[in-house]
Scaffold this active site. Structure first.
Site, short mmCIF file in Angstrom:
data_model
loop_
_atom_site.label_atom_id
_atom_site.label_comp_id
_atom_site.label_asym_id
_atom_site.label_seq_id
_atom_site.Cartn_x
_atom_site.Cartn_y
_atom_site.Cartn_z
N TRP A 1 -23.77 20.85 10.55
CA TRP A 1 -24.32 19.60 10.00
C TRP A 1 -23.22 18.95 9.18
CZ3 TRP A 1 -28.85 17.16 10.97
CH2 TRP A 1 -29.83 17.90 11.64
N CYS B 1 0.83 -1.22 0.00
CA CYS B 1 0.00 0.00 0.00
C CYS B 1 0.86 1.26 0.00
CB CYS B 1 -0.90 0.03 1.24
SG CYS B 1 -1.68 -1.54 1.61
N ARG C 1 -29.99 13.32 5.46
CA ARG C 1 -31.28 14.06 5.46
C ARG C 1 -31.85 14.13 4.05
NH1 ARG C 1 -30.18 19.52 8.65
NH2 ARG C 1 -31.98 20.12 7.41
C1 LIG Z 1 0.43 -0.42 -5.19
C2 LIG Z 1 -0.52 -1.00 -4.20
C3 LIG Z 1 -1.20 -0.17 -3.32
C4 LIG Z 1 -2.09 -0.72 -2.41
N1 LIG Z 1 -2.76 0.14 -1.56
C5 LIG Z 1 -3.61 -0.38 -0.64
C6 LIG Z 1 -4.29 0.48 0.27
O1 LIG Z 1 -4.10 1.71 0.26
N2 LIG Z 1 -5.15 -0.08 1.16
C7 LIG Z 1 -5.36 -1.43 1.22
O2 LIG Z 1 -6.13 -1.90 2.07
N3 LIG Z 1 -4.73 -2.27 0.35
C8 LIG Z 1 -3.87 -1.77 -0.56
N4 LIG Z 1 -3.21 -2.62 -1.42
C9 LIG Z 1 -3.52 -4.06 -1.39
C10 LIG Z 1 -2.70 -4.79 -0.34
O3 LIG Z 1 -1.33 -4.55 -0.52
C11 LIG Z 1 -2.99 -6.28 -0.47
O4 LIG Z 1 -4.36 -6.47 -0.34
C12 LIG Z 1 -2.26 -7.09 0.58
O5 LIG Z 1 -0.88 -7.01 0.41
C13 LIG Z 1 -2.71 -8.55 0.48
O6 LIG Z 1 -1.98 -9.32 1.38
P1 LIG Z 1 -1.81 -10.87 1.12
O7 LIG Z 1 -0.93 -11.37 2.21
O8 LIG Z 1 -3.12 -11.50 0.91
O9 LIG Z 1 -1.09 -10.98 -0.30
P2 LIG Z 1 0.33 -10.44 -0.77
O10 LIG Z 1 0.68 -9.20 -0.08
O11 LIG Z 1 0.29 -10.46 -2.26
O12 LIG Z 1 1.30 -11.58 -0.27
C14 LIG Z 1 1.27 -12.86 -0.80
C15 LIG Z 1 2.69 -13.38 -0.77
O13 LIG Z 1 2.68 -14.74 -1.14
C16 LIG Z 1 3.83 -15.01 -1.90
N5 LIG Z 1 3.55 -16.21 -2.67
C17 LIG Z 1 2.57 -16.40 -3.59
N6 LIG Z 1 2.59 -17.66 -4.05
C18 LIG Z 1 3.60 -18.28 -3.41
C19 LIG Z 1 4.12 -19.60 -3.45
N7 LIG Z 1 3.58 -20.51 -4.27
N8 LIG Z 1 5.16 -19.91 -2.66
C20 LIG Z 1 5.72 -18.97 -1.83
N9 LIG Z 1 5.27 -17.71 -1.75
C21 LIG Z 1 4.22 -17.37 -2.52
C22 LIG Z 1 4.00 -13.76 -2.74
O14 LIG Z 1 5.35 -13.63 -3.17
C23 LIG Z 1 3.58 -12.66 -1.77
O15 LIG Z 1 4.67 -12.09 -1.09
C24 LIG Z 1 -2.29 -2.11 -2.35
C25 LIG Z 1 -1.61 -2.96 -3.23
C26 LIG Z 1 -0.73 -2.42 -4.13
C27 LIG Z 1 0.01 -3.34 -5.07
#
Ligand SMILES: Cc1cc2nc3c(=O)[nH]c(=O)nc-3n(C[C@H](O)[C@H](O)[C@H](O)COP(=O)(O)OP(=O)(O)OC[C@H]3O[C@@H](n4cnc5c(N)ncnc54)[C@H](O)[C@@H]3O)c2cc1C
Length: 462
Positions: A442, A47, A450
């Site tokens: 308000w 993010c 409202r």
């Molecule tokens: C530019 C940007 C801005 C954002 N801004 C916001 C914001 O302002 N507010 C907000 O709420 N959200 C925001 N987000 C979204 C937020 O970053 C994601 O929703 C969040 O990171 C999701 O977390 P996660 O752990 O589900 O997935 P990820 O953060 O994608 O992590 C998953 C991890 O799993 C690893 N992985 C995948 N498959 C495998 C595998 N087979 N073996 C080993 N490792 C693996 C990947 O390398 C990754 O590091 C933003 C995203 C981006 C890209």
């Protein structure tokens, strides 16, 4: 030797929140935790990437909440640069590939957490993989983009951002801050398709005012490359948009390749399906959370895929509690999201008009103009609030806000009201804080409530 082993796939928000919460509840003697991350970083804030690229955040490492060493110090065996390539559900084991050494090995689990996130949409267009075309999904992506920006000589510098969702508009701001002329190519009717088009138009107008050119209805057909093989233009709708750098922000899809391969249940939006405890449906010892799952939309009453860090962290917390013998549930979301482009704040929660229609809800809408502070107070800036309420019941269905300072987080009032199932009539009596520097007497949300009540009356339902 621990009595049980938890394996976590994915070392970012959902995965490491789950691992950390499980560790808080159970010590290493009771629960061994092994986490696998294929990338170079753990627990980092994607993010924050637009703000790091844009220069608000100067140090990349400030975006890292917890390093692999810090996790290991808490008895979480986090194996970086290691990809899980297969899940053996019946055999309760995963196959790991060490990306540095090419070594593969199996690791057994008693409990498995899938937190593989989402993958950026990257359509198979000519030139899409050319140097100078950048995604912004990971810290490595952000670093590569910054290096690309440094290569572009001073003078007339042009950036094309493909996609006008929240990442697209945030990246447009980042490019502007680097002194680029910015063009945003948007396939949709207006930027920010998470808003209704009438509210998206306000974003479009504000972006125009900031010097960002937004082209709506622009279907990108290819990226042109120059003699050096680098991207030098984006082609959309027969028009060529010169670009020294191209940034892709065209959305993400749940990363469920592994889960798909072994037949774990996947919903209509491609995300894993879980119950309220984040346990994968039909699998007692497998949990999933974050961007790889679908969530229940509490307003629409059906599942959606919403890739947001706010949900991923909560999922991780719930999963960590449950895998360690505690109890937690994730009931669902109301669809709250905030963003900004320069000083324009953009917020939404609940249903848009088309969402409400698609689930068969009849509704009324009202839109009001107000200010974030008392009109006479210095710095009062405009704010537009749109509200949707259900016909007959008057139940709040959704709110969108576009405006200057104070606009974005006002949507949280509506998020709470939606969660509580309030009617717009009940909202008009909310005891919100007031002093001239913070709101008019308000509050804009109350004014919108409202006006929505009036709209309901006119429709003969209140
Ligand atoms: C530019 C940007 C801005 C954002 N801004 C916001 C914001 O302002 N507010 C907000 O709420 N959200 C925001 N987000 C979204 C937020 O970053 C994601 O929703 C969040 O990171 C999701 O977390 P996660 O752990 O589900 O997935 P990820 O953060 O994608 O992590 C998953 C991890 O799993 C690893 N992985 C995948 N498959 C495998 C595998 N087979 N073996 C080993 N490792 C693996 C990947 O390398 C990754 O590091 C933003 C995203 C981006 C890209």
């Amino acid at each position: 030797m621990a009595t049980e082993r938890l394996v976590v796939i994915g070392g970012d928000a959902a995965g490491m929140s789950a691992a950390s919460q499980a560790r808080r509840l159970k010590g290493p003697d009771e629960l061994g935790i092994v986490a696998f991350e294929r990338g170079h970083f753990s627990s980092y804030s994607a993010c924050g990437i637009p703000y790091w690229v844009g220069g608000d955040v100067t140090e990349r490492d400030d975006l890292i909440a917890r390093t692999p060493q810090e996790h290991r110090a808490r008895d979480i065996d986090l194996r970086m640069r290691t990809e899980i390539t297969e899940i053996d559900v019946a055999g309760q084991r995963v196959r790991a590939l060490d990306l540095e050494t090419d070594e593969t090995y199996w690791t057994g689990f008693d409990k498995l957490v899938i937190a593989t996130g989402a993958r950026p949409v990257r359509p198979a267009l000519p030139g899409i993989d050319a140097p100078g075309v950048h995604g912004v999904q990971t810290l490595d992506d952000g670093q590569a983009l910054l290096e690309s920006l440094d290569r572009v000589p001073q003078g007339r510098r042009r950036a094309v951002v493909v996609g006008a969702g929240y990442i697209g508009v945030e990246m447009a701001e980042a490019m502007l801050r680097h002194g680029f002329e910015v063009t945003v190519l948007n396939r949709g009717e207006q930027p920010m398709a998470t808003l209704d088009p009438d509210m998206g138009r306000l974003v479009h107008e504000a972006m125009d005012g900031l010097g960002i050119t937004t082209v709506n209805g622009a279907e990108v057909t290819g990226i042109r490359t120059g003699p050096d093989g680098r991207a030098d233009a984006v082609v959309a709708g027969g028009t060529t948009y010169p670009a020294d750098v191209v940034v892709l922000g065209i959305g993400v899809a749940p990363e469920t390749t592994l889960a798909h391969a072994v037949g774990l249940p996947v919903g209509p939006h491609g995300g894993l399906l879980t119950d309220l405890s984040m346990r994968v449906v039909g699998h007692d010892n497998i949990w999933a959370g974050g961007d790889c799952v679908e969530v229940l939309d509490l307003v629409a009453g059906r599942t959606r895929h919403i890739a947001l860090g706010t949900h991923a962290n909560k999922h991780g917390q719930v999963i960590g509690s449950n895998v360690a013998g505690g109890y937690g549930t994730f009931p669902g979301v109301v669809g709250t999201a905030v963003s900004k482009v320069c000083d324009l704040e953009i917020a939404r929660t609940g249903l848009r008009e088309k969402d409400a229609r698609s689930v068969g809800l009849r509704f009324v809408t009202a839109t009001i103009e107000s200010t974030g502070r008392a009109g006479y107070y210095p710095g009062a800036r405009p704010m537009t609030v749109k509200m949707l309420a259900e016909y007959r019941t008057g139940r709040l269905l959704g709110v969108q806000i576009v405006g200057r300072e104070g606009a974005a987080k006002r949507v949280d009032i509506a998020a709470v009201a939606l969660t509580a199932g309030m009617t717009v009539d009940q909202m008009t009596a909310l005891d919100l804080g007031y002093a001239p520097p913070f709101s008019p007497v308000w509050d804009p949300v109350l004014v919108a409530a409202r006006k929505t009540v009036t709209a309901l009356r006119r429709a003969g339902t209140a």
